[in-house]
Write an enzyme that holds these catalytic residues in place. Structure first.
Site, PDB file in Angstrom:
ATOM      1  N   LYS A 189       0.953  -1.047   0.023  1.00  0.00           N
ATOM      2  CA  LYS A 189       0.053   0.016   0.012  1.00  0.00           C
ATOM      3  C   LYS A 189       0.857   1.236  -0.025  1.00  0.00           C
ATOM      4  O   LYS A 189       1.536   1.771   0.835  1.00  0.00           O
ATOM      5  CB  LYS A 189      -0.823  -0.123   1.191  1.00  0.00           C
ATOM      6  CG  LYS A 189      -2.183   0.866   1.077  1.00  0.00           C
ATOM      7  CD  LYS A 189      -2.124   2.063   0.869  1.00  0.00           C
ATOM      8  CE  LYS A 189      -1.869   3.072   2.003  1.00  0.00           C
ATOM      9  NZ  LYS A 189      -1.565   4.463   1.217  1.00  0.00           N
ATOM     10  N   GLU A 264       9.434   1.699  11.121  1.00  0.00           N
ATOM     11  CA  GLU A 264      10.575   2.946  10.727  1.00  0.00           C
ATOM     12  C   GLU A 264       9.895   4.290  10.713  1.00  0.00           C
ATOM     13  O   GLU A 264       9.148   4.455   9.864  1.00  0.00           O
ATOM     14  CB  GLU A 264      11.145   2.668   9.463  1.00  0.00           C
ATOM     15  CG  GLU A 264      11.905   1.223   9.325  1.00  0.00           C
ATOM     16  CD  GLU A 264      13.134   1.008   9.930  1.00  0.00           C
ATOM     17  OE1 GLU A 264      13.541   1.896  10.636  1.00  0.00           O
ATOM     18  OE2 GLU A 264      13.726   0.084   9.856  1.00  0.00           O
ATOM     19  N   CYS A 298      13.925  11.173   6.291  1.00  0.00           N
ATOM     20  CA  CYS A 298      13.734  10.660   7.813  1.00  0.00           C
ATOM     21  C   CYS A 298      15.099  10.832   8.617  1.00  0.00           C
ATOM     22  O   CYS A 298      14.865  11.393   9.624  1.00  0.00           O
ATOM     23  CB  CYS A 298      13.496   9.257   7.740  1.00  0.00           C
ATOM     24  SG  CYS A 298      14.260   7.992   6.977  1.00  0.00           S
ATOM     25  N   GLU A 396       9.549  17.290  14.389  1.00  0.00           N
ATOM     26  CA  GLU A 396       9.905  16.963  12.843  1.00  0.00           C
ATOM     27  C   GLU A 396       9.210  17.917  11.958  1.00  0.00           C
ATOM     28  O   GLU A 396       8.117  17.570  11.792  1.00  0.00           O
ATOM     29  CB  GLU A 396       9.706  15.286  12.633  1.00  0.00           C
ATOM     30  CG  GLU A 396      10.315  14.963  11.087  1.00  0.00           C
ATOM     31  CD  GLU A 396       9.910  13.637  10.860  1.00  0.00           C
ATOM     32  OE1 GLU A 396       8.816  13.093  10.870  1.00  0.00           O
ATOM     33  OE2 GLU A 396      10.675  12.703  10.318  1.00  0.00           O
TER      34      GLU A 396
HETATM   35  P1  NAD Z   1       2.425   8.808   6.988  1.00  0.00           P
HETATM   36  O1  NAD Z   1       2.475   8.095   8.249  1.00  0.00           O
HETATM   37  O2  NAD Z   1       1.493   9.874   6.893  1.00  0.00           O
HETATM   38  O3  NAD Z   1       2.097   7.703   6.006  1.00  0.00           O
HETATM   39  C1  NAD Z   1       2.843   6.549   5.695  1.00  0.00           C
HETATM   40  C2  NAD Z   1       2.109   5.545   5.043  1.00  0.00           C
HETATM   41  O4  NAD Z   1       1.151   4.978   6.063  1.00  0.00           O
HETATM   42  C3  NAD Z   1       1.028   5.879   3.723  1.00  0.00           C
HETATM   43  O5  NAD Z   1       1.010   5.063   2.875  1.00  0.00           O
HETATM   44  C4  NAD Z   1      -0.147   6.185   4.434  1.00  0.00           C
HETATM   45  O6  NAD Z   1      -1.169   6.082   3.554  1.00  0.00           O
HETATM   46  C5  NAD Z   1      -0.548   5.130   5.653  1.00  0.00           C
HETATM   47  N1  NAD Z   1      -1.205   5.346   6.644  1.00  0.00           N
HETATM   48  C6  NAD Z   1      -1.618   6.389   7.035  1.00  0.00           C
HETATM   49  N2  NAD Z   1      -2.675   6.043   8.124  1.00  0.00           N
HETATM   50  C7  NAD Z   1      -2.692   4.871   8.188  1.00  0.00           C
HETATM   51  C8  NAD Z   1      -3.449   3.909   9.059  1.00  0.00           C
HETATM   52  N3  NAD Z   1      -4.361   4.542   9.928  1.00  0.00           N
HETATM   53  N4  NAD Z   1      -3.547   2.708   8.877  1.00  0.00           N
HETATM   54  C9  NAD Z   1      -2.606   2.172   7.997  1.00  0.00           C
HETATM   55  N5  NAD Z   1      -1.871   2.894   6.950  1.00  0.00           N
HETATM   56  C10 NAD Z   1      -1.730   4.175   7.237  1.00  0.00           C
HETATM   57  O7  NAD Z   1       3.793   9.180   6.615  1.00  0.00           O
HETATM   58  P2  NAD Z   1       4.231  10.299   5.491  1.00  0.00           P
HETATM   59  O8  NAD Z   1       3.626  11.524   5.700  1.00  0.00           O
HETATM   60  O9  NAD Z   1       3.933   9.443   3.889  1.00  0.00           O
HETATM   61  O10 NAD Z   1       5.892  10.051   5.595  1.00  0.00           O
HETATM   62  C11 NAD Z   1       6.803  10.915   6.103  1.00  0.00           C
HETATM   63  C12 NAD Z   1       7.191  10.348   7.624  1.00  0.00           C
HETATM   64  O11 NAD Z   1       7.890   8.961   7.264  1.00  0.00           O
HETATM   65  C13 NAD Z   1       7.899  11.052   8.241  1.00  0.00           C
HETATM   66  O12 NAD Z   1       7.827  11.246   9.629  1.00  0.00           O
HETATM   67  C14 NAD Z   1       9.400  10.360   7.943  1.00  0.00           C
HETATM   68  O13 NAD Z   1      10.225  10.462   9.095  1.00  0.00           O
HETATM   69  C15 NAD Z   1       8.983   9.062   8.093  1.00  0.00           C
HETATM   70  N6  NAD Z   1       9.990   8.099   7.381  1.00  0.00           N
HETATM   71  C16 NAD Z   1      10.948   7.156   8.029  1.00  0.00           C
HETATM   72  C17 NAD Z   1      11.632   6.378   7.558  1.00  0.00           C
HETATM   73  C18 NAD Z   1      12.390   5.746   8.439  1.00  0.00           C
HETATM   74  O14 NAD Z   1      13.033   4.739   7.872  1.00  0.00           O
HETATM   75  N7  NAD Z   1      12.796   5.716   9.882  1.00  0.00           N
HETATM   76  C19 NAD Z   1      12.028   6.698   6.303  1.00  0.00           C
HETATM   77  C20 NAD Z   1      11.219   7.514   5.357  1.00  0.00           C
HETATM   78  C21 NAD Z   1      10.071   8.286   6.082  1.00  0.00           C
END
Ligand code: NAD
Length: 503
Positions: A189, A264, A298, A396
């Site tokens: 997804k 992550e 991230c 962040e």
């Molecule tokens: P997000 O949490 O908004 O979304 C990530 C994914 O989760 C998307 O596919 C979204 O549709 C899905 N999602 C959202 N709500 C959900 C739910 N209730 N149930 C299941 N899935 C759901 O994050 P984002 O804005 O897409 O990405 C940015 C974030 O990701 C930042 O906080 C960044 O630090 C983090 N990030 C972490 C790493 C790492 O390796 N630690 C790497 C890249 C990004």
């Protein structure tokens, strides 16, 4: 600075107007017919509609993946056979890296040169896990003369993979490659802001010989498609990358079915610069560390802690360089910072820029570049003298915004470095070898780079501590996550058992 106009904006050829799911080897729309709009971050115009997956679409995808797992060849193939397919996938990704980068840049606003690097990393992830499964050894323990104990390893089943919008294709590969290498079947997804490149996997996998049903893709919103995947009882494990708050929600929702989880999450990583550091190298690295990938990274070093004796010099040089960073059309190879992914995210980053003006001393950037009146462009923004209580120090931002703070002693530097809820990465700059190692060991971060910017070794653990994550991926840890390990014990010779009921 590069200019952007309607005329210079590059639109890739053959863009799909409709982005579909891929279930059981077929591209399909949502059962309900529902869609969502996908925006181009340079114009914020809707360039495609994507199928908005609901519970029934997830049910179909999980059923296809479960069938491929229960009866298909993929989980039963020898590691060497699976590795051959993974190598063909890597070659195909590499062969179309320019197209992948073009689409990724169009969809995400990432600078094209950096998107190209990410496409090549995606190929490398497949090669790495192909090599790893061929070389896989499992534990065997002998108790001489009495017992032999060994480990049987098998894929867990249908893996649910949920990914964010920053570097989407590469981050998908970081989950797809080990999941497939392990023999799992998957439902991916991808993030709803950036669904374009994910649909390329289907053809790449099919051409490489991955059996139908092994890879399934459901687009859609997190709270709909993502949530249905997390709650599906036929999916025993979820690998999630995204925001900490989303991770907490998913953690709770996985509890009912006691799913395996890899998380992550977010970061607010410190870069600590001591007075004895190679200052030129530290400035190059800290600039790249926070402004590459538009700051939507991230592991961005978004807090820079600088020893007082070099602080003014560092701030002046850092701000001067930040002011010269080329912001512009993501497709222009000269561009260093492109357009942020989506207007909602742009508004969030801009709100932090305004908050920062009250919390710190603005020394570079501070808003939209004058030359770029439309699109999600933010000047690389630098705040100095930021106190640790500031929101721009603690939270962040995930954009091209950095907080710089002075310190006087090593103890204070450590306290500042560890004084946030996150613990993903840290960067340390010093020429004192002993201090470098001891300081690195004291930082609460999953990954530390010492006199180095963020260079990954795929064998090392990747993951965060505190609010930055749960579990580690990377190398054998990823294979461990996607496989069950069963212990088998054999007694050699006579069995010594207490003889209940014998007397
Ligand atoms: P997000 O949490 O908004 O979304 C990530 C994914 O989760 C998307 O596919 C979204 O549709 C899905 N999602 C959202 N709500 C959900 C739910 N209730 N149930 C299941 N899935 C759901 O994050 P984002 O804005 O897409 O990405 C940015 C974030 O990701 C930042 O906080 C960044 O630090 C983090 N990030 C972490 C790493 C790492 O390796 N630690 C790497 C890249 C990004």
């Amino acid at each position: 600075m590069a200019q952007v106009s309607e005329l210079t904006h590059h639109i890739p050829e053959n863009l799909p107007a409709r982005i579909q799911h891929y279930i059981g080897g077929k591209f399909v729309d949502s059962v309900s017919g529902r869609t969502f709009d996908v925006l181009d971050p340079v114009t914020n115009e809707n360039y495609a509609t994507a199928a908005a997956g609901q519970k029934e679409d997830i049910d179909l995808a999980v059923a296809a993946a479960a069938e491929a797992f229960a009866t298909g060849p993929w989980p039963r193939m020898k590691a060497r056979e699976r590795a051959r397919v993974l190598y063909r996938i890597a070659d195909a990704v590499e062969a179309q890296d320019a197209r992948l980068a073009e689409l990724e840049t169009f969809d995400t606003g990432l600078p094209i040169t950096q998107a190209l690097g990410q496409a090549q990393r995606a190929a490398e992830n497949f090669r790495f896990f192909a090599d790893l499964i061929v070389a896989q050894v499992d534990d065997a323990y002998k108790v001489p003369g009495s017992q032999l104990n060994y480990v049987n390893r098998s894929p867990v089943g249908v893996a649910g993979l949920i990914t964010p919008w920053n570097t989407p294709f590469m981050l998908e590969s970081w989950k797809l490659a080990p999941a497939l290498a392990s023999g799992c079947t998957v439902v991916l997804k991808p993030a709803e802001f950036t669904p374009l490149s994910a649909s390329l996997w289907a053809q790449i996998f099919r051409d490489a010989g991955l059996p139908d049903g092994v890879f399934n893709l459901v687009n859609g919103l997190g709270e709909e498609a993502g949530d249905a995947l997390v709650r599906h009882p036929g999916v025993p494990l979820i690998s999630f990358t995204g925001e900490t708050t989303t991770g907490q929600l998913i953690y709770r929702n996985c509890a009912e079915n006691l799913k395996g989880m890899s998380m992550e999450l977010g970061g607010k990583s410190p870069a600590v610069v001591f007075a004895d550091a190679d200052l030129e190298a530290a400035i190059d690295s800290t600039l790249f560390g926070v402004f590459s990938l538009n700051g939507e990274r991230c592991t961005a070093g978004s807090r820079i802690l600088v020893e007082r004796s070099i602080y003014d010099d560092f701030v002046a040089r850092f701000a001067a360089r930040a002011g010269k960073i080329v912001v512009g059309d993501p497709h222009d190879p000269k561009t260093e910072v492109g357009a942020l992914v989506h207007p909602e995210h742009y508004d969030k980053v801009m709100s932090y820029v305004e908050i920062g003006k009250a919390e710190g001393r603005l020394v570079a950037g501070g808003g939209r570049p004058d030359s770029l009146p439309t699109g999600n462009y933010v000047q690389p923004t630098v705040f100095a003298d930021v106190p640790p209580t500031a929101r721009i120090f603690q939270e962040e931002i995930f954009g091209p915004v950095v907080a710089i703070t002075p310190f006087d002693t090593e103890e204070e530097a450590l306290e500042l470095a560890n004084g946030v809820k996150y613990g993903l990465a840290a960067y340390v700059w010093t020429s004192d070898l002993v201090r470098g190692h001891t300081f690195a060991g004291s930082i609460a971060a999953g990954m530390v780079w010492l006199n180095s910017h963020n260079v990954r070794d795929l064998r090392t653990p990747f993951g965060g501590v505190k609010a930055s994550g749960l579990g580690h991926e990377g190398g054998y840890r990823s294979i461990d996550f996607y496989t069950e390990q069963q212990a088998v014990h054999i007694t050699l010779g006579p069995v010594h058992t207490a003889r209940f009921g014998a007397n």
